[in-house]
Design an enzyme around this catalytic site. Structure first.
Site, PDB file in Angstrom:
ATOM      1  N   SER A 431       7.707  -2.096  14.056  1.00 43.23           N
ATOM      2  CA  SER A 431       6.674  -2.311  13.081  1.00 43.23           C
ATOM      3  C   SER A 431       6.566  -3.674  12.660  1.00 43.23           C
ATOM      4  CB  SER A 431       6.735  -1.179  11.833  1.00 43.23           C
ATOM      5  OG  SER A 431       5.376  -1.181  11.280  1.00 43.23           O
ATOM      6  N   TYR A 591      -4.718  -6.996   1.674  1.00 44.03           N
ATOM      7  CA  TYR A 591      -4.857  -8.201   2.019  1.00 44.03           C
ATOM      8  C   TYR A 591      -6.413  -8.470   2.167  1.00 44.03           C
ATOM      9  CZ  TYR A 591       0.011  -8.378   2.479  1.00 44.03           C
ATOM     10  OH  TYR A 591       1.503  -8.448   2.057  1.00 44.03           O
ATOM     11  N   ARG A 733      12.286  -0.193   8.899  1.00 38.57           N
ATOM     12  CA  ARG A 733      13.731  -0.278   7.980  1.00 38.57           C
ATOM     13  C   ARG A 733      14.682   0.213   9.444  1.00 38.57           C
ATOM     14  NH1 ARG A 733      10.411   0.686   3.898  1.00 38.57           N
ATOM     15  NH2 ARG A 733      10.779  -0.690   2.133  1.00 38.57           N
TER      16      ARG A 733
END
Length: 791
Positions: A431, A591, A733
C-alpha cells in the site's frame, strides 16, 4: 483470561468489600456481600449461582417480573469455550447441561435449489426453557432466593452491597441511569421473528428464498430431539412489500412456513409470543455506577446470527464472579470486570456487526458462484477464515478453490489478476505509505532501498507514497514529487531496479495534491501540525482549515483549477516516462481532490460544489486529463475515502456513486480506504474494517476493487479474495515490519509455485526454518456459536 473459579472458591470467602463511595453501606467490612440480581435470564441466574457457590454465606436474591416458565425464543447455542468455563466454575451445572445438549457438526447453505454442506464445526444447543430450569434448580439448591412475578424495588442499591442489572436489551436500570452509563442503541435494517419447528434439523441450516418481494433468509438449528429454532429475517422494505406488517402472529408464521416449506419438510411453525422485531445493538460507555453493574444484554448486544447473546451473558457472569474473588474492594472488582470483558465484547460486537450487515446486504451476493456464495456466508464475520475452514473441512474448501480457479495447492492470494494490459502475479499490494524522506521532492537512496526491498519481497504490485504534483501540493517538506525532470529521473532509477531485479513485480505511482492538509511537520515531528517556519500557502475547494491549529487555505479560483489540472497531467506524463506500470489518482484522506468530494470540506456555490454530481466534477476532470496522457495499455486506479466517519459527510451510499462515476470515466479499479477527511472523525476500527466498503462497491458496480485497512495476515488475504469481497489486498504496516511479507506468506503455506518466485540470490532462504516439532497433530477446531454460525 483463563482461571478456575472452583480453585478460587476453596480458599477465598468474602474478600470483596462494599463500594467505598457507597453512602449507605449495608454490610460491615469483611462480611459476605448482600447481592441483588435484576432479571432472571441465563446471565442473571448464572451470576447468582456462581456468587452463592463461591460464598454460601452471601445473601443473594434474583428479582424477575415474569413467571419462571416465561421465556422468549427457543434454542440456545453455547460454544465449547463457554462450556469449558462453566465446567471449571460449576461442574454440576455443566453436567446438567451435558445431559440435555443436542450436538451436530454440519452447516448447510441452501441457495437456488443447491445445498452446500460444510462439516467439522462442533455445535451444542439446548432449549432456553431447559437452560432456565437447570439454573433455577441450581440457584434453589445453593440457597439463592428467586422472586418471580416481582418488579425489582427502586432502592436496591441502598439495601444491598452489589446490584447486578441483567434486565436485558430493554433494560430499565440502564435507562434510569443513562446519564452515567451513556448507552448508544442502534437499530438496524432487517426485521426478524423467532419461531420453532417440531423436528430437529440435522445441521445448522441457512436457506435463501428469492421472492417477488425480495430476498428472505432462514436461520435454523436443532436444540432438542424433537425441535429446532427457526429465525426468519428480511430487509424492512421486503417485510413491508410482502405484507407482513398487516398480518397477525398466526398469519405471519403460516406465511413463513409456506415460503420455507421445503426446508421445513412441509411442517408448520410454532411461536412463543413471537413478534417481528428489529435488532438493536447496545453499547455503553460505562458498565458500572457505584455498587450497580450491568451484565449481558443490558450492557451489550451481539446479533443473533453469531449466536452470542447467551454466551456473552454467561461469560460476563464468570468474569464478574472471578473479579469479585480476586479483588480486595468492590470498586476494584467492578473495574477489573469491565477491563477484562470490554475488549472481548467489542471484538464480538465487531464480528456480529459484520455478520449483521452481510445479511442486510445479502442481495449483493446472490449471483456469486454457488460455492463462493457458501464460503462468503461462512466467513462473513471474519472470525472464520480460509485457513481454519480448511482445517475443519478440507474437501469443501478445496471445492471452493477449484470453482474460483485456483490450481491444485495454490492459495487464492497467489492467483494472477489482470488490470487492462497489466497482469499482476498475485493479489498482494504494498500500500502507498508516506515516507517523508525526499529532498526537494527528489526520491533518493532511501526510496530505492525501501521500494526495492518490498519489490524483492514478492508482492504483485508495489505502490509509491503519494507523489505530489507541485511544490505547493506537498504535505511536508519531505514529500516526494513528480513536478520536475530531476524527480522523474530519480523515479526512473527506482522503476528500472524493480523491473530488472524483481521481475514479475509491478510498480505503481500514486499522484496527489495535499490541499488544505499541506505545509505540515514530518509525521514523527507532529502529524498534521503546521511548520514552525517556512510555511507555504495552501489551496482547497473551500477556505476551511483542517483543524484549529491548521493554516486556512485559499478557495481555488477557476483559473487555479485549470493550473492544478495541468499539474496533474504534467506529472502523469513524467510518471509514464519514468516507467511506472500503473497510476493511481489520490482522491482520499482529505487531500485536494478528496476535499472536493466531501460535503464537509466542499462548501462551494459554483459548478464545483453542492450536489454530489457537482462535487465530482473537478476530480473527474482531473481523471480524464490524466487518463488522456497516461498510456492506454497501462491501468489507472482511484483511491477514495468511502466514508468520512463523521455526521453529514460522505456515506457508503455516496461512495458507490463516486466509484460508479470514476468507473464510467475509465477507472480500472477502485482503491477503497476511509476517513482522514475531517479531524473530528470517529472511525470504527477493527480487523479489515474497511473491507465492507470495497465489497459493496465491487458487487454493486462490478468494478475491481483494492481492499485496505487492518489486513495483516495471509489468512485474511486468502479469505477476502476467495469470498469475492475484493480483488486485491493492500497491506501497509505488515510490509514495514517485513519487506518479504508475501514470500514469507508463501513459505508458511508451503507454496512454491507461480506468483511466489524468490529472487535468485535469496532462494537458499526460501524454506521456512523449523523451530519445533512438525509431526504434532493439529487440534480439531470446535467453536460453536463463537465460530462458524457467526461466520
Amino acid at each position: 483470561m483463563e482461571r478456575t473459579i472452583v480453585d478460587v472458591a476453596e480458599g477465598a470467602r468474602g474478600t470483596a468489600r462494599p463500594a467505598t463511595d457507597d453512602p449507605h453501606p449495608t454490610t460491615p467490612p469483611g462480611e459476605p456481600l448482600r447481592v441483588a440480581v435484576i432479571g432472571g435470564g441465563p446471565g442473571g441466574l448464572y451470576a447468582a449461582a456462581l456468587l452463592k457457590r463461591l460464598d454460601p454465606d452471601r445473601e443473594i436474591t434474583v428479582w424477575e417480573r415474569n413467571a419462571p416458565d416465561d421465556t422468549f425464543g427457543f434454542g440456545v447455542v453455547l460454544s465449547d469455550e463457554t462450556l469449558g468455563g462453566i465446567e471449571h466454575a460449576d461442574p454440576q451445572v455443566y453436567e446438567a447441561l451435558q445431559r440435555h445438549f443436542t450436538r451436530w457438526d454440519d452447516i448447510d447453505i441452501v441457495h437456488r435449489d443447491t445445498r452446500h454442506t460444510s462439516t467439522g464445526h462442533g455445535f451444542a444447543a439446548l432449549g432456553r426453557q431447559r437452560l432456565l430450569e437447570i439454573l433455577h434448580a441450581r440457584c434453589r439448591a445453593l440457597g439463592v432466593a428467586l422472586r418471580f412475578h416481582t418488579e425489582a424495588p427502586d432502592d436496591l442499591t441502598r439495601t444491598h452491597d452489589l446490584v447486578i442489572a441483567a434486565d436485558g436489551v430493554h433494560s430499565t436500570t440502564r435507562e434510569t441511569h443513562a446519564d452515567v452509563f451513556r448507552p448508544r442503541v442502534t437499530s438496524h435494517r432487517c426485521r426478524y421473528i423467532w419461531l420453532a419447528a417440531d423436528f430437529p434439523f440435522d445441521s445448522f441450516r441457512f436457506e435463501i428464498a428469492e421472492t417477488e418481494h425480495g430476498v428472505m433468509q432462514l436461520h435454523g438449528y436443532p436444540y432438542a430431539p424433537d425441535a429446532s429454532t427457526v429465525i426468519v429475517e428480511m430487509r424492512e422494505e421486503v417485510w413491508h412489500a410482502a405484507g407482513f406488517d398487516e398480518l397477525d402472529e398466526a398469519e405471519s408464521i403460516e406465511r413463513c412456513a409456506k415460503i420455507f416449506a421445503e426446508a421445513l419438510r412441509g411442517r408448520p411453525l410454532k411461536s412463543n409470543n413471537s413478534t417481528w422485531t428489529t435488532f438493536r445493538t447496545v453499547v455503553n460507555d460505562r458498565w458500572s455506577h457505584g455498587n450497580l453493574v450491568l451484565l449481558g444484554d443490558a450492557a451489550h448486544t451481539a446479533h443473533f446470527s453469531i449466536g452470542s447473546g447467551t454466551k456473552l451473558a454467561v461469560e460476563d457472569a464468570l468474569a464478574l464472579a472471578a473479579c469479585l474473588e480476586e479483588r480486595g474492594t468492590l470498586p476494584e472488582a467492578l473495574a477489573a470486570y469491565e477491563a477484562e470483558r470490554r475488549p472481548v465484547v467489542a471484538s464480538t460486537q465487531r464480528a456480529a456487526r459484520a455478520s449483521l450487515e452481510w445479511f442486510e446486504n445479502l442481495d449483493l451476493y446472490l449471483d456469486q458462484p454457488p460455492r463462493q456464495f457458501a464460503f462468503n456466508l461462512l466467513t462473513r464475520s471474519r472470525r472464520v477464515t480460509h485457513d481454519n475452514l480448511r482445517l475443519r473441512d478440507a474437501r469443501f474448501t478445496e471445492s471452493v478453490e477449484r470453482e474460483f480457479g485456483c490450481p491444485p495447492g495454490t492459495p487464492p492470494m497467489f492467483t494472477p489478476f489482470r488490470l487492462r494490459g497489466l497482469t499482476l502475479r498475485n493479489r498482494v499490494v504494498v500500500s502507498p505509505m508516506d515516507m517523508y524522506s525526499a529532498a526537494d521532492g527528489v526520491p533518493g537512496d532511501f526510496h530505492l532501498v525501501h521500494l526495492g526491498a518490498r519489490a524483492l519481497g514478492g508482492a504483485g504490485l508495489v505502490m509509491t507514497e503519494m507523489v505530489c504534483v507541485s511544490e505547493e501540493g506537498r504535505i511536508t517538506p519531505g514529500c516526494a514529487g513528480l513536478y520536475t525532470g530531476r524527480q522523474a529521473e530519480a523515479w526512473k532509477r527506482i522503476t528500472d531496479f524493480v523491473h530488472d531485479r524483481a521481475p514479475g513485480t509491478a510498480i505503481g505511482v500514486q499522484l496527489g495534491h495535499s490541499g488544505r492538509k499541506g505545509s505540515t511537520k514530518l509525521m514523527w515531528e507532529g502529524m498534521d501540525e503546521p511548520l514552525p517556519e517556512g510555511n507555504w500557502p495552501l489551496v482547497a475547494p473551500s477556505a476551511l482549515p483542517y483543524k484549529g491549529s491548521s493554516q486556512t487555505p485559499r478557495e481555488l479560483s477557476r483559473a487555479q483549477l485549470t493550473d492544478v489540472r495541468e499539474q496533474f497531467t504534467a506529472s502523469a506524463a513524467r510518471a509514464a516516462r519514468a516507467g511506472f506500470d500503473l497510476l493511481e489518482l489520490h482522491c482520499a484522506h482529505g487531500y485536494l481532490l478528496s476535499g472536493f468530494l466531501s460535503p464537509l470540506t466542499n462548501r462551494r456555490t459554483d459548478a464545483y460544489g453542492g450536489t454530489l454530481e457537482k462535487r465530482l466534477r473537478f476530480p473527474l476532470e482531473v481523471f480524464d486529463a490524466v487518463r488522456n496522457v497516461w498510456p492506454g495499455e497501462r491501468p489507472m486506479t482511484v483511491r477514495i475515502s468511502a466514508t468520512d466517519w463523521a455526521e453529514g459527510g460522505t456515506t457508503a451510499e455516496d461512495a458507490v456513486e463516486i466509484a460508479r462515476a470514476f468507473a464510467a470515466h475509465g477507472a480500472d479499479a477502485i482503491d477503497v480506504s476511509t476517513g482522514q477527511v475531517v479531524a473530528d472523525e470517529r472511525p470504527e476500527f477493527g480487523r479489515s474494517y474497511q473491507t465492507p466498503f470495497a465489497d459493496r462497491i465491487r458487487h454493486t458496480i462490478g468494478i475491481p476493487v483494492i481492499a485496505v485497512g487492518a489486513i495483516s495476515s495471509w489468512d485474511d488475504v486468502n479469505s477476502l479474495i476467495l469470498a469475492g469481497r475484493t480483488d486485491l489486498c493492500a497491506l501497509a504496516r505488515p510490509h514495514l515490519y517485513d519487506p518479504h511479507w508475501t514470500l514469507h506468506a508463501a513459505a508458511e503455506q508451503g507454496y512454491t509455485g507461480p506468483g511466489a518466485t524468490w529472487p535468485a540470490p535469496y532462494r537458499a532462504g526460501s524454506r521456512r526454518p523449523q523451530t519445533g516439532r512438525t509431526d504434532a497433530p493439529k487440534p480439531r477446531l470446535s467453536l460453536g456459536s463463537g465460530g462458524v454460525q457467526g461466520g
